[in-house]
Motif scaffolding. Sequence first.
Motif, PDB file in Angstrom:
ATOM      1  N   SER A   1     -10.749  -5.264  -0.976  1.00 14.88           N
ATOM      2  CA  SER A   1      -9.492  -5.950  -1.619  1.00 14.88           C
ATOM      3  C   SER A   1      -8.949  -7.050  -0.640  1.00 14.88           C
ATOM      4  CB  SER A   1      -8.472  -4.945  -1.677  1.00 14.88           C
ATOM      5  OG  SER A   1      -8.799  -3.873  -2.556  1.00 14.88           O
TER       6      SER A   1
ATOM      7  N   SER B   1      -6.678   5.473  -2.672  1.00 11.66           N
ATOM      8  CA  SER B   1      -7.879   4.855  -3.027  1.00 11.66           C
ATOM      9  C   SER B   1      -8.870   4.879  -1.805  1.00 11.66           C
ATOM     10  CB  SER B   1      -7.728   3.564  -3.260  1.00 11.66           C
ATOM     11  OG  SER B   1      -6.752   3.157  -3.973  1.00 11.66           O
TER      12      SER B   1
ATOM     13  N   ASP C   1     -12.177   0.544  -0.203  1.00 13.72           N
ATOM     14  CA  ASP C   1     -11.674  -0.438  -1.419  1.00 13.72           C
ATOM     15  C   ASP C   1     -10.445  -1.121  -0.613  1.00 13.72           C
ATOM     16  OD1 ASP C   1     -13.215   1.108  -3.210  1.00 13.72           O
ATOM     17  OD2 ASP C   1     -11.178   1.743  -4.247  1.00 13.72           O
TER      18      ASP C   1
ATOM     19  N   GLU D   1      -3.992   1.852 -12.437  1.00 11.99           N
ATOM     20  CA  GLU D   1      -3.364   2.706 -13.091  1.00 11.99           C
ATOM     21  C   GLU D   1      -1.959   2.093 -13.349  1.00 11.99           C
ATOM     22  OE1 GLU D   1      -4.816   5.231  -9.581  1.00 11.99           O
ATOM     23  OE2 GLU D   1      -5.000   3.125 -10.185  1.00 11.99           O
TER      24      GLU D   1
ATOM     25  N   TYR E   1      -1.257  -4.674  -4.798  1.00 12.22           N
ATOM     26  CA  TYR E   1      -0.535  -3.499  -4.895  1.00 12.22           C
ATOM     27  C   TYR E   1      -1.373  -2.283  -5.120  1.00 12.22           C
ATOM     28  CZ  TYR E   1       3.516  -0.321  -6.189  1.00 12.22           C
ATOM     29  OH  TYR E   1       4.492   0.717  -6.191  1.00 12.22           O
ATOM     30  N   LEU E   2      -1.522  -1.651  -3.860  1.00 13.22           N
ATOM     31  CA  LEU E   2      -2.724  -0.656  -3.908  1.00 13.22           C
ATOM     32  C   LEU E   2      -2.254   0.826  -3.658  1.00 13.22           C
ATOM     33  CD1 LEU E   2      -5.052  -2.566  -1.707  1.00 13.22           C
ATOM     34  CD2 LEU E   2      -5.350  -2.472  -4.376  1.00 13.22           C
ATOM     35  N   LEU E   3      -2.908   1.659  -4.220  1.00 15.36           N
ATOM     36  CA  LEU E   3      -2.237   3.087  -3.853  1.00 15.36           C
ATOM     37  C   LEU E   3      -3.012   3.625  -2.696  1.00 15.36           C
ATOM     38  CD1 LEU E   3      -2.123   4.353  -7.578  1.00 15.36           C
ATOM     39  CD2 LEU E   3      -0.214   3.502  -5.975  1.00 15.36           C
ATOM     40  N   LYS E   4      -2.335   4.539  -2.026  1.00 14.14           N
ATOM     41  CA  LYS E   4      -2.775   5.135  -0.463  1.00 14.14           C
ATOM     42  C   LYS E   4      -4.137   6.094  -0.962  1.00 14.14           C
ATOM     43  CE  LYS E   4       1.107   4.624   2.129  1.00 14.14           C
ATOM     44  NZ  LYS E   4       2.341   5.336   2.758  1.00 14.14           N
TER      45      LYS E   4
ATOM     46  N   LEU F   1       0.855  -1.200   0.107  1.00 12.27           N
ATOM     47  CA  LEU F   1       0.087  -0.001   0.054  1.00 12.27           C
ATOM     48  C   LEU F   1       1.013   1.249   0.122  1.00 12.27           C
ATOM     49  CD1 LEU F   1      -3.058   1.281   0.441  1.00 12.27           C
ATOM     50  CD2 LEU F   1      -2.337   1.148   2.619  1.00 12.27           C
TER      51      LEU F   1
ATOM     52  N   PHE G   1      -4.359  -5.360  -8.268  1.00 16.13           N
ATOM     53  CA  PHE G   1      -3.446  -4.334  -8.471  1.00 16.13           C
ATOM     54  C   PHE G   1      -4.240  -3.136  -8.931  1.00 16.13           C
ATOM     55  CE2 PHE G   1      -1.149  -8.340  -9.723  1.00 16.13           C
ATOM     56  CZ  PHE G   1      -0.378  -8.519  -8.670  1.00 16.13           C
ATOM     57  N   ALA G   2      -3.454  -2.094  -8.433  1.00 21.04           N
ATOM     58  CA  ALA G   2      -4.268  -0.620  -8.793  1.00 21.04           C
ATOM     59  C   ALA G   2      -4.296  -0.724 -10.272  1.00 21.04           C
ATOM     60  CB  ALA G   2      -3.481   0.330  -8.155  1.00 21.04           C
TER      61      ALA G   2
ATOM     62  N   ALA H   1       3.210   4.974  -7.694  1.00 21.17           N
ATOM     63  CA  ALA H   1       2.646   4.187  -8.773  1.00 21.17           C
ATOM     64  C   ALA H   1       3.819   4.371  -9.799  1.00 21.17           C
ATOM     65  CB  ALA H   1       1.362   4.894  -9.501  1.00 21.17           C
TER      66      ALA H   1
END
Length: 199
Positions: free
Chosen positions: A112, A104, A108, A126, A99-102, A79, A123-124, A83
């Motif tokens: 997830s 989000s 979510d 983007e 693999y996630l973005l903060k 997290l 995976f995010a 990106a």
Amino acid sequence: MIRIVIAEDQRMLLGALGSLLDLEEDMEVVGTANNGEEAIDLVKQLDPDICIMDIEMPMKNGLDAAEELKSHSCKIIILTTFARAGYFERAQKARVSGYLLKDSPSEDLANSIRTIMEGQRIFAPELVDMAFGNENPLTEREKQVVQLMADGKNTKEISSQLYITTGTVRNYISVILDKLEVSNRIEAISRMKEKGWFK
């Protein structure tokens, strides 16, 4: 109950994440870590189902920790704010489950986690777009030259370390600048960092 360890060096975010996930009826945060070393120790001690890990942390970053925990049964979710294609590539090699973005939405993350517990990987979007069509254009040797440049080595030092002539080093550098579409060494190093291409 899904047992979770969170590794994050920003204490405020660590507390917020822990509180958010503890609100979920089927989740429990069993441990928190401020760096990759602590995360590895906690996973080995507590044997959680999930470890949520930031990338840029002191002592050991999240990707190094994920690689070390590759054979553990705990599922790793990265997290991060970043990106970057190079980070994503390393995360995939470490076989992370997510693999996630903060930035989000918080729901979510909980959704997830449940999906990952069912055996899927997330995976995010983007990152997936970025990973295709964002390969590092440099050859292995060119990567070595840039790495040495980033370590502060001059042409002469690079040539003696790689056992090639200074003329060859200069040729490599001009090809590297061309491939990275930059005009000098500083920009080349910045571009490599920005893309997350340094190992």
